[in-house]
Design an enzyme around this catalytic site. Structure first.
Site, PDB file in Angstrom:
ATOM      1  N   LYS A  79       0.847  -1.202   0.000  1.00 57.50           N
ATOM      2  CA  LYS A  79       0.000   0.000   0.000  1.00 57.50           C
ATOM      3  C   LYS A  79       0.878   1.246   0.000  1.00 57.50           C
ATOM      4  O   LYS A  79       1.928   1.265   0.667  1.00 57.50           O
ATOM      5  CB  LYS A  79      -0.904  -0.029   1.241  1.00 57.50           C
ATOM      6  CG  LYS A  79      -1.945   1.080   1.303  1.00 57.50           C
ATOM      7  CD  LYS A  79      -2.839   0.924   2.534  1.00 57.50           C
ATOM      8  CE  LYS A  79      -3.906   1.988   2.635  1.00 57.50           C
ATOM      9  NZ  LYS A  79      -4.778   1.822   3.807  1.00 57.50           N
ATOM     10  N   SER A 154      -9.783   1.807   2.892  1.00 63.95           N
ATOM     11  CA  SER A 154      -8.944   2.602   2.023  1.00 63.95           C
ATOM     12  C   SER A 154      -7.907   1.791   1.245  1.00 63.95           C
ATOM     13  O   SER A 154      -7.358   2.301   0.275  1.00 63.95           O
ATOM     14  CB  SER A 154      -8.208   3.657   2.845  1.00 63.95           C
ATOM     15  OG  SER A 154      -7.332   3.052   3.775  1.00 63.95           O
ATOM     16  N   SER A 178      -9.827  -0.621   7.005  1.00 64.79           N
ATOM     17  CA  SER A 178      -9.291  -0.475   5.650  1.00 64.79           C
ATOM     18  C   SER A 178      -8.625  -1.701   5.050  1.00 64.79           C
ATOM     19  O   SER A 178      -8.305  -1.691   3.862  1.00 64.79           O
ATOM     20  CB  SER A 178      -8.316   0.687   5.599  1.00 64.79           C
ATOM     21  OG  SER A 178      -9.042   1.880   5.558  1.00 64.79           O
TER      22      SER A 178
HETATM   23  N1  GLN Z   1     -13.093   3.889   6.427  1.00 66.10           N
HETATM   24  C1  GLN Z   1     -12.472   4.310   7.644  1.00 66.10           C
HETATM   25  C2  GLN Z   1     -12.137   5.777   7.572  1.00 66.10           C
HETATM   26  O1  GLN Z   1     -12.467   6.359   6.613  1.00 66.10           O
HETATM   27  C3  GLN Z   1     -11.276   3.486   7.931  1.00 66.10           C
HETATM   28  C4  GLN Z   1     -10.057   3.913   7.234  1.00 66.10           C
HETATM   29  C5  GLN Z   1      -8.865   3.067   7.557  1.00 66.10           C
HETATM   30  O2  GLN Z   1      -8.971   2.006   8.182  1.00 66.10           O
HETATM   31  N2  GLN Z   1      -7.708   3.557   7.188  1.00 66.10           N
HETATM   32  O3  GLN Z   1     -11.578   6.340   8.450  1.00 66.10           O
END
Ligand code: GLN
Length: 486
Positions: A79, A154, A178
């Site tokens: 990532k 994400s 994410s």
């Molecule tokens: N969807 C969650 C957010 O927007 C989690 C994001 C993540 O785990 N990096 O914060």
């Protein structure tokens, strides 16, 4: 059989037994990427030249009879918020578009020591803020099951790379879901380890008390193999804990008869799509038929997780992102008259809308007068949530919940309504708030043939048990054998 289609453990043993040369493996995977990634957009950067160089060195060492490591010659994706030496690490943000780290994150170093080859860096929501990969400044990533739908986020790029056979495994980061949510949307396995089990050194921070790096795999065994390599204490990360080294593949096929599975019926009843609920109910039945004991539990505080998460995560984000001032770090505006304008213009240009929203929310909940009402209260609720999980694990081995309330949605569908987007995280954020480990794995398909994930949660540092239950579930269902038609 195309080489790219194989699993990580299969390709690793073929390389080791010299049934295939590492270069051929790279040819196959890069060939796959070149043929479909223009459509899917999983990768931001490819490290092709370096990968081939490394392949040559590893092959020579292998020919010389050396042990080249558990992941010897296996191509892996990373990532783009995890630092890679001399390779751009953008966080999918204009702010870091040109950032080239001078060091490797500990997880990258560990992967390389285990013989892995880094294929490239994957797309994500900007600074890991989002649930669809749509907030990326760089590009769109599409779901291989239906390219009109989002891959989740994400870590959308890392999930798609594995789901579409463009990597044997990948790394993501999970602050509020994410890793697990895109794993669920794309029908791969995604693991969020216990907070402190995997070093965060070199992970660009979003919300430090919640962030955790973890693997995506084509199946549970591959995911366990990845965890073997990346887990362990790191002096460079003060929140990394001293734990014994384990082989997480050892207990995979252990008998699960008699294991107690907590099922929080009430928590899994509201705002959930019918097909997702049906798949969840099937999973409960399946586990029961495998001889586990289903315990109906109540997670009273879990429903406050989302509100708690969006206070704590934004507070920490606003503080972590303070460093991008255009001077010490990140994009610098060209036009400014004084220092304050330099800051303001650099941040205005460098950050996207969602990141700005989080910075404003976080600054608000931390400001004097609101601190007690929001931030402090959220920390108190965090403790209640932690204690509630502790209590549940006195009588249960693992908890089963869905990974997300819906399957992959269409591009744009939730972008205009951030609250709706945040609701997608309802089943994933409690785990981060408590620092627990959890895994998402394929658990079915909806009426449109879009993947549905199921999620197991275990007590702290019980990844072995978590992977064991997940593995037995996987072996007794056929979802992982279905592949996207791309
Ligand atoms: N969807 C969650 C957010 O927007 C989690 C994001 C993540 O785990 N990096 O914060």
């Amino acid at each position: 059989m195309e080489l790219y289609k194989l699993s990580l453990s299969e390709i690793a043993s073929m390389i080791k037994n010299k049934e295939v040369r590492i270069k051929e493996v790279l040819d196959s995977v890069y060939g796959r990427i070149e043929s479909i990634d223009d459509t899917l957009g999983a990768y931001i950067t490819l490290c092709k030249a370096d990968a081939y160089k490394r392949a040559e060195i590893l092959q020579e060492r292998l020919e010389a009879g050396e042990n080249i490591g558990e992941l010897g010659g296996v191509p892996i994706a990373i990532k783009d918020n995890i630092c890679t030496k001399d390779v751009k690490t953008t966080c999918a943000s204009r702010m870091l578009e040109e950032f080239i780290p001078i060091y490797n994150a500990t997880v990258v170093q560990k992967l390389e020591e285990a013989g892995a080859i880094i294929l490239g860096k994957t797309n994500m929501d900007e600074f890991a803020m989002g649930s669809s990969t749509e907030t990326s400044y760089i590009k769109k990533t599409k779901n291989p099951w239906n390219i009109e739908n989002v891959p989740g986020g994400s870590s959308g790029g890392s999930a798609v790379a594995v789901a579409a056979d463009m990597a044997y495994a990948s790394l993501g980061s999970d602050t509020g879901g994410s890793i697990r949510q895109p794993a669920s949307y794309c029908s791969v396995v995604g693991l969020k380890p216990t907070y402190g089990l995997v070093s965060r050194y070199g992970l660009i921070a979003f919300a430090s008390s919640l962030d955790q790096i973890g693997p995506f795999g084509k199946n549970v065994k591959d995911t366990a193999l990845m965890l073997n390599v990346i887990a362990g204490h790191d002096v460079k990360d003060t929140t990394s804990l001293e734990t014994e080294t384990k082989d997480y593949t050892k207990a995979l096929s252990k008998e699960i008869r008699g294991i107690k599975i907590g099922v929080p019926d009430e928590f899994v009843s509201e705002g959930i799509n019918g097909d997702v609920k049906a798949a969840y109910d099937e999973a409960v039945k399946k586990l029961e038929s495998l001889g586990t004991k289903i315990e109906h539990i109540n997670l009273e505080y879990a429903k406050y997780s989302l509100a708690t998460y969006y206070i704590i995560a934004t507070a920490e984000a606003s503080s972590n992102l303070g460093r991008y001032d255009g001077i010490r770090y990140g994009h610098r505006a060209e036009n400014f008259n004084d220092l304050e304008e330099l800051y303001r213009n650099s941040r205005t240009e460098g950050f996207g809308e969602e990141v700005k929203r989080r910075i404003m929310l976080g600054t608000y909940v931390l400001s004097s007068g609101y601190y007690d009402a929001y931030y402090k209260r959220a920390q108190c609720v965090r403790t209640l949530i932690i204690n509630e999980f502790k209590k549940v694990f006195e009588s249960c081995d693992v908890i089963l919940i869905p990974t997300a309330p819906h399957t992959a949605f269409k591009f744009g569908e939730k972008q205009e309504n951030p609250l709706e987007m945040y609701l997608e995280d309802i089943y994933t954020v409690p785990v981060n708030i408590a620092g627990l480990p959890a895994i998402s794995l394929p658990g079915g398909f909806d009426a449109n043939n879009l993947p549905i994930g199921v999620q197991f949660i275990s007590n702290y540092f019980e990844e072995e048990k978590l992977l064991n239950v997940a593995y037995v579930f996987e072996q007794n269902t056929e979802f992982k054998d279905q592949k996207p038609n791309i």
